[in-house]
Design a protein around this motif. Structure first.
Motif, PDB file in Angstrom:
ATOM      1  N   PHE A 180     101.623 -77.981 -59.756  1.00 31.32           N
ATOM      2  CA  PHE A 180     103.056 -77.884 -59.462  1.00 31.32           C
ATOM      3  C   PHE A 180     103.509 -76.436 -59.520  1.00 31.32           C
ATOM      4  N   GLY A 181     103.110 -75.736 -60.594  1.00 36.97           N
ATOM      5  CA  GLY A 181     103.537 -74.353 -60.763  1.00 36.97           C
ATOM      6  C   GLY A 181     103.036 -73.469 -59.632  1.00 36.97           C
ATOM      7  N   LEU A 182     101.765 -73.637 -59.274  1.00 34.80           N
ATOM      8  CA  LEU A 182     101.181 -72.803 -58.213  1.00 34.80           C
ATOM      9  C   LEU A 182     101.879 -73.063 -56.882  1.00 34.80           C
ATOM     10  N   LEU A 183     102.046 -74.337 -56.541  1.00 30.96           N
ATOM     11  CA  LEU A 183     102.646 -74.660 -55.248  1.00 30.96           C
ATOM     12  C   LEU A 183     104.101 -74.206 -55.201  1.00 30.96           C
ATOM     13  N   ASP A 184     104.802 -74.385 -56.317  1.00 31.38           N
ATOM     14  CA  ASP A 184     106.199 -73.986 -56.326  1.00 31.38           C
ATOM     15  C   ASP A 184     106.334 -72.473 -56.193  1.00 31.38           C
ATOM     16  N   THR A 185     105.377 -71.744 -56.794  1.00 31.21           N
ATOM     17  CA  THR A 185     105.403 -70.289 -56.661  1.00 31.21           C
ATOM     18  C   THR A 185     105.190 -69.889 -55.209  1.00 31.21           C
ATOM     19  N   VAL A 186     104.240 -70.547 -54.555  1.00 33.44           N
ATOM     20  CA  VAL A 186     103.980 -70.235 -53.155  1.00 33.44           C
ATOM     21  C   VAL A 186     105.220 -70.549 -52.313  1.00 33.44           C
ATOM     22  N   ARG A 187     105.834 -71.698 -52.618  1.00 34.58           N
ATOM     23  CA  ARG A 187     107.024 -72.092 -51.861  1.00 34.58           C
ATOM     24  C   ARG A 187     108.125 -71.040 -52.051  1.00 34.58           C
ATOM     25  N   GLU A 188     108.300 -70.625 -53.301  1.00 27.37           N
ATOM     26  CA  GLU A 188     109.313 -69.602 -53.588  1.00 27.37           C
ATOM     27  C   GLU A 188     109.020 -68.322 -52.809  1.00 27.37           C
ATOM     28  N   ALA A 189     107.709 -67.967 -52.778  1.00 25.97           N
ATOM     29  CA  ALA A 189     107.327 -66.732 -52.108  1.00 25.97           C
ATOM     30  C   ALA A 189     107.683 -66.784 -50.628  1.00 25.97           C
ATOM     31  N   PHE A 190     107.657 -67.991 -50.061  1.00 25.77           N
ATOM     32  CA  PHE A 190     107.950 -68.107 -48.639  1.00 25.77           C
ATOM     33  C   PHE A 190     109.417 -68.415 -48.377  1.00 25.77           C
ATOM     34  N   THR A 191     110.184 -68.573 -49.456  1.00 27.00           N
ATOM     35  CA  THR A 191     111.609 -68.807 -49.260  1.00 27.00           C
ATOM     36  C   THR A 191     112.283 -67.451 -49.235  1.00 27.00           C
TER      37      THR A 191
ATOM     38  N   LEU B  48     104.563 -85.726 -75.162  1.00 31.50           N
ATOM     39  CA  LEU B  48     103.256 -85.647 -74.507  1.00 31.50           C
ATOM     40  C   LEU B  48     103.357 -84.858 -73.203  1.00 31.50           C
ATOM     41  N   LEU B  49     104.361 -85.227 -72.400  1.00 32.55           N
ATOM     42  CA  LEU B  49     104.555 -84.546 -71.116  1.00 32.55           C
ATOM     43  C   LEU B  49     104.915 -83.085 -71.328  1.00 32.55           C
ATOM     44  N   LEU B  50     105.773 -82.822 -72.338  1.00 36.55           N
ATOM     45  CA  LEU B  50     106.210 -81.441 -72.559  1.00 36.55           C
ATOM     46  C   LEU B  50     105.037 -80.559 -72.967  1.00 36.55           C
ATOM     47  N   ILE B  51     104.187 -81.073 -73.882  1.00 37.69           N
ATOM     48  CA  ILE B  51     103.049 -80.252 -74.316  1.00 37.69           C
ATOM     49  C   ILE B  51     102.171 -79.919 -73.108  1.00 37.69           C
ATOM     50  N   GLY B  52     101.796 -80.972 -72.356  1.00 34.22           N
ATOM     51  CA  GLY B  52     100.925 -80.763 -71.200  1.00 34.22           C
ATOM     52  C   GLY B  52     101.576 -79.875 -70.164  1.00 34.22           C
ATOM     53  N   GLY B  53     102.834 -80.166 -69.865  1.00 34.05           N
ATOM     54  CA  GLY B  53     103.534 -79.443 -68.803  1.00 34.05           C
ATOM     55  C   GLY B  53     103.692 -77.975 -69.129  1.00 34.05           C
ATOM     56  N   VAL B  54     104.091 -77.683 -70.385  1.00 37.03           N
ATOM     57  CA  VAL B  54     104.309 -76.278 -70.746  1.00 37.03           C
ATOM     58  C   VAL B  54     102.990 -75.510 -70.706  1.00 37.03           C
ATOM     59  N   ILE B  55     101.905 -76.157 -71.187  1.00 33.66           N
ATOM     60  CA  ILE B  55     100.599 -75.474 -71.090  1.00 33.66           C
ATOM     61  C   ILE B  55     100.262 -75.232 -69.617  1.00 33.66           C
ATOM     62  N   GLY B  56     100.487 -76.239 -68.774  1.00 27.76           N
ATOM     63  CA  GLY B  56     100.158 -76.122 -67.346  1.00 27.76           C
ATOM     64  C   GLY B  56     100.912 -74.987 -66.698  1.00 27.76           C
ATOM     65  N   ILE B  57     102.236 -74.963 -66.861  1.00 22.88           N
ATOM     66  CA  ILE B  57     103.024 -73.914 -66.216  1.00 22.88           C
ATOM     67  C   ILE B  57     102.742 -72.573 -66.872  1.00 22.88           C
ATOM     68  N   GLY B  58     102.454 -72.597 -68.187  1.00 22.48           N
ATOM     69  CA  GLY B  58     102.078 -71.366 -68.867  1.00 22.48           C
ATOM     70  C   GLY B  58     100.821 -70.752 -68.252  1.00 22.48           C
ATOM     71  N   LEU B  59      99.864 -71.628 -67.912  1.00 20.20           N
ATOM     72  CA  LEU B  59      98.641 -71.146 -67.248  1.00 20.20           C
ATOM     73  C   LEU B  59      98.987 -70.487 -65.921  1.00 20.20           C
ATOM     74  N   VAL B  60      99.927 -71.101 -65.193  1.00 19.69           N
ATOM     75  CA  VAL B  60     100.325 -70.514 -63.915  1.00 19.69           C
ATOM     76  C   VAL B  60     100.901 -69.127 -64.143  1.00 19.69           C
ATOM     77  N   ALA B  61     101.751 -69.019 -65.175  1.00 19.51           N
ATOM     78  CA  ALA B  61     102.374 -67.722 -65.461  1.00 19.51           C
ATOM     79  C   ALA B  61     101.306 -66.668 -65.719  1.00 19.51           C
ATOM     80  N   ALA B  62     100.194 -67.094 -66.335  1.00 23.42           N
ATOM     81  CA  ALA B  62      99.117 -66.143 -66.590  1.00 23.42           C
ATOM     82  C   ALA B  62      98.319 -65.864 -65.317  1.00 23.42           C
ATOM     83  N   LEU B  63      98.215 -66.888 -64.451  1.00 18.77           N
ATOM     84  CA  LEU B  63      97.366 -66.747 -63.265  1.00 18.77           C
ATOM     85  C   LEU B  63      98.039 -65.976 -62.129  1.00 18.77           C
ATOM     86  N   VAL B  64      99.364 -66.161 -62.004  1.00 20.70           N
ATOM     87  CA  VAL B  64     100.048 -65.607 -60.833  1.00 20.70           C
ATOM     88  C   VAL B  64      99.844 -64.107 -60.644  1.00 20.70           C
TER      89      VAL B  64
END
Lengths: 435, 386
Positions: free
Chosen positions: B32-43, B315-331
């Motif tokens: 989600f984070g990666l795709l949303d970043t790409v979408r933002e980049a093209f907006t 449960l969702l918050l822990i997973g989600g924050v780690i997931g988007i956090g990874l994106v923040a590191a990857l971008v």
């Protein structure tokens, strides 16, 4: 320590199995399936495995929720992967299929695409004199100097501005592209402001029906026909070169010259002749080669994106499958322990859990591929190619569905392996005592 | 809050299951984070600097040149505060693969684009040098160019008067983008239109587009019409639009990013709903007797409901924050490796907010059914295992 070594061994096994699986052609997969079937039918352990699997499969109904997680999860992965790859394939096929080995395209030296090239009248004349060019029945060389212009048009439906590629061609252009057929109306007459549009352009842009009047470059043009070619030309508008050149004030220049060669073998001689002329600074390439090069970049990007998205989704699906199969194994712990207590060996238990997972994975893969095939096969989309819109179709071919199913089975394999080993290694006494 | 440790303990009651589910959630939100970043980049971003800018191109075709003399007439239109012009150059450096996004621009170009930050002395040096060029910091770094370097560029479109395609430029300045949003600018190069025009083997006195700065963005529409009226019925009719819609028209034609992202995310989150829903169902089912005990010692049905819901949201918050956090590191790594192809400027606030909302909503949806079941639990039945 022993447990750690076993797990390490399993991980290595998974990596090796995946590497082999990716390389395996379909013949190998069929051979593997046959071997497995033979083992199941003919050996004692195999027969045990098939009966345990039958029990497992019969209890699937009671675990509808978690079975659905595996099936839907894998369907999602396969669906998205196949859809993205179908987009890439459709695009590269559209760009590539216009090329032939016996026609050559000549551009100014150093130009990567037509829109970057410029050839003056003298260049065109010199190219026409080169050896190896085929002639028509009247003895005229089959050469078409062409001019492409990005024309402003409106999108059909939304009415938004778009760029269409307007191509001015010489009379020989039709003979140079034998795959291109007029499907409606007629060809344009030279000297008149008449247009023939590709069927992709007809669908994509407004005012492209035969009989319509269209304003391009301050002049009114009449659409007189529609052609179909199944490649990139389908997105273009065609007209007489002299007319396009006068409306867009391009003088006598052209952007590319397309020539029909006497045969694919004549190309080397033709290219050498152009290269040896000191006045000419041009490069020739067969159209097959030229179009393949055009499609390389974009379809590679789509492929990489598709696989990256697929891998991330597959990781999610693998863990979902692991979760469900661990739960399934745990709920059947007693039953499995009973089987082992009455003399079933470990291997049949492992195989049965794996078979069950891979069966669910296969169903998921088929479901995903089917949905994508129904929704997207032949779906028309468009993108920019250089300055201009290119219309292409998604193509969900058997090879892509095969790739999708291979992914599904790989996910099922990993998702089933660890729970299967857990099931087989559970101490019988503990499992029997557990409530 | 006082029940937090209870919820936490319930969540990690079965470690394997929770961790496996978490990894799936992490994967979903990573995507989600990666795709949303790409979408933002093209907006197209609405920048303050871009608000009052109009782009004037030929109505016939974006590649069709306009006369240079039109600039002075546009400048005279009431409400226009400044006009700049630019030409495509399509330069490549050394190898056809090394494309350099380069334009030949009029002297006023930098005044119209205040987001291009060039030190005053370098600007003065550039204005003095006929063959001078200014390059973006990222571009300069990529090819290791320094101020004072003389660089040859091949134009894939325009041969120079000497007959070859090679043009030489002297780098007189290196500019930066004003902030992170303008990072894409640092991939570009600009040089004097005059040099281009004198040295260009075909056609002279033409530009490809004008950028018009209007005094009051509120009047942009009427000014755009007035500019188009200048050339109406001539052989070079123009099309004037805001910078935003000009960029948007490119991106929209390139690919419908929004549709692709939405379809993929739809498939991903549907699967995620099923998966976490299944986990929560299992978790509540096997805890039936514990929940009954809680109720016996006085927890109200409503607080049991709230606790199960909180568990699934957590449960969702822990997973989600780690997931988007990874994106923040990857971008940043991705942006670096894409070589400027992707105009990514970090992970947007928007992505975080949208992601958090999604986590809570999915958490509530998947928790609802098990939570209701827990709430309606009959103590006697549950304790006796019926």
């Amino acid at each position: 320590m022993k447990k750690f070594l076993v797990n390490l061994g399993l991980v290595i096994l998974v990596v090796v199995a995946l590497a082999v699986w990716i390389k395996l052609p379909w013949v190998g997969v069929v051979a593997l399936a046959l071997l497995l079937a033979l083992w199941l039918l003919l050996t004692r352990a195999g027969r045990q495995a098939s009966s345990v699997t039958a029990v497992g499969v019969s209890t699937l109904r009671q675990r509808l929720g978690s079975s659905a997680v595996i099936v839907i999860g894998i369907a999602g992965v396969v669906g998205v992967l196949v859809a993205l790859l179908a987009m890439g394939d459709g695009l590269s096929q559209t760009l590539k299929s216009g090329g032939r080995d016996d026609t050559a395209i000549v551009l100014r030296g150093g130009s990567v695409s037509e829109s970057q090239s410029v050839l003056v009248r003298d260049d065109v004349d010199a190219i026409t004199q080169a050896p190896g060019i085929a002639r028509d029945a009247d003895g005229k060389p089959l050469v078409s100097a062409e001019l492409v212009v990005a024309a402003s048009v409106k999108q059909r439906g939304s009415g938004e501005d778009a760029n269409a590629q307007l191509r001015g061609v010489d009379a020989a252009a039709w003979a140079l592209r034998p795959g291109l057929k007029i499907v409606e109306g007629r060809k344009f007459k030279s000297g008149l402001r008449e247009l023939v549009v590709g069927q992709g352009a007809e669908r994509q842009f407004a005012g492209m029906q035969p009989g319509d009047d269209l304003k391009l470059g301050n002049e009114t043009w009449k659409v007189v026909g529609v052609f179909a070619s199944g490649d990139a030309y389908d997105s273009e508008l065609w007209a007489d070169r002299q007319t396009v050149s006068s409306v867009y004030r391009r003088g006598n220049s052209a952007e590319s010259v397309l020539v029909k060669l006497t045969g694919a073998k004549a190309f080397d001689g033709f290219k050498a002749a152009l290269a040896s002329d000191p006045k000419l600074k041009v490069e020739a390439d067969t159209t097959a080669n030229y179009f393949a090069k055009q499609s390389e970049g974009l379809s590679k990007v789509i492929r990489v994106v598709g696989i990256a998205v697929g891998v991330i989704m597959a990781i999610g699906a693998i863990f979902g499958a692991l979760n469900c199969m661990f739960a399934a194994v745990a709920s059947r712990a007693r039953e499995i322990a009973t089987l082992r207590a009455i003399g079933f060996r470990g291997a049949p238990v492992v195989v049965s859990v794996m078979l069950e997972t891979m069966l669910l994975a296969l169903i998921g893969g088929l479901l995903g591929a089917l949905v994508v095939w129904l929704l997207f096969n032949g779906y028309t989309a468009s993108t920019l190619n250089g300055f201009n819109q290119l219309v292409f179709r998604f193509k969900v071919g058997p090879d892509l569905i095969w790739t999708g199913l291979k992914w599904a089975l790989a996910i099922g394999f990993i998702g089933g392996l660890f729970p299967a080993v857990r099931a087989a290694r559970l101490p019988v006494t503990t499992a029997l005592r557990e409530s | 809050m006082k029940y937090f440790h209870l919820i936490w303990a319930a969540l990690f009651r079965r470690k394997t299951r929770t961790i496996l589910t978490l990894v799936s959630i992490i994967a979903a939100f990573l995507l989600f984070g990666l795709l949303d970043t790409v979408r933002e980049a093209f907006t197209v971003s609405k920048t303050v600097e871009g608000a009052g800018r109009l782009v004037v191109t030929s109505r016939m075709s974006m590649q069709q040149p306009l006369p240079e003399s039109l600039g002075a007439r546009i400048q005279a239109v009431p409400g226009v505060s400044n006009v700049a012009s630019a030409n495509w150059f399509a330069g490549v450096y050394q190898d056809p693969k090394n494309q350099v996004i380069s334009f030949a621009v009029s002297p006023s170009y930098l005044d119209v684009y205040p987001e291009i930050v060039l030190p005053a002395d370098e600007r003065a040096a550039w204005d003095r040098t006929r063959t001078g060029a200014i390059v973006g910091a990222a571009l300069a770094k990529k090819f290791n160019w320094k101020i004072g370097d003389q660089i040859p560029l091949q134009s894939t479109i325009f041969p120079s008067k000497s007959g070859s395609n090679t043009w030489t430029f002297d780098i007189s300045g290196i500019f930066h983008g004003k902030d992170e949003k303008n990072a894409g600018l640092e991939q570009t190069m600009m040089f004097h239109w005059k040099y281009f025009d004198e040295n260009n083997a075909f056609g002279s006195g033409t530009v490809h587009w004008y950028v018009v700065k209007v005094a009051d963005p509120m009047h942009a529409d009427s000014i755009a019409r007035a500019v188009d009226a200048l050339s109406a019925n001539s052989d070079h009719e123009t099309k004037t639009q805001t910078e935003q819609s000009w960029q948007a028209s490119f991106i929209k034609q390139l690919v419908n990013i929004g549709l692709i992202v939405t379809s993929i995310m739809g498939a991903v989150f549907f699967t995620l709903l099923l998966l976490t829903g299944n986990t929560m169902m299992q978790a509540v089912r096997e805890r039936t007797s514990e929940l009954a005990v809680l109720k016996t010692i006085g927890f109200s049905s409503r607080s049991v409901l709230a606790m199960v819901l909180a568990e699934s949201v957590l449960l969702l918050l822990i997973g989600g924050v780690i997931g988007i956090g990874l994106v923040a590191a990857l971008v940043p790594i991705l942006a670096k490796n894409s070589g400027g192809m992707m105009p990514i400027h970090g992970l947007g606030e928007h992505t975080w907010v949208f992601g958090l909302v999604l986590m809570v909503v999915i958490g509530v949806i998947v928790g609802l059914l098990p939570a209701l079941r827990a709430m309606r639990l009959n103590i006697v039945d549950a304790l006796s295992g019926r």
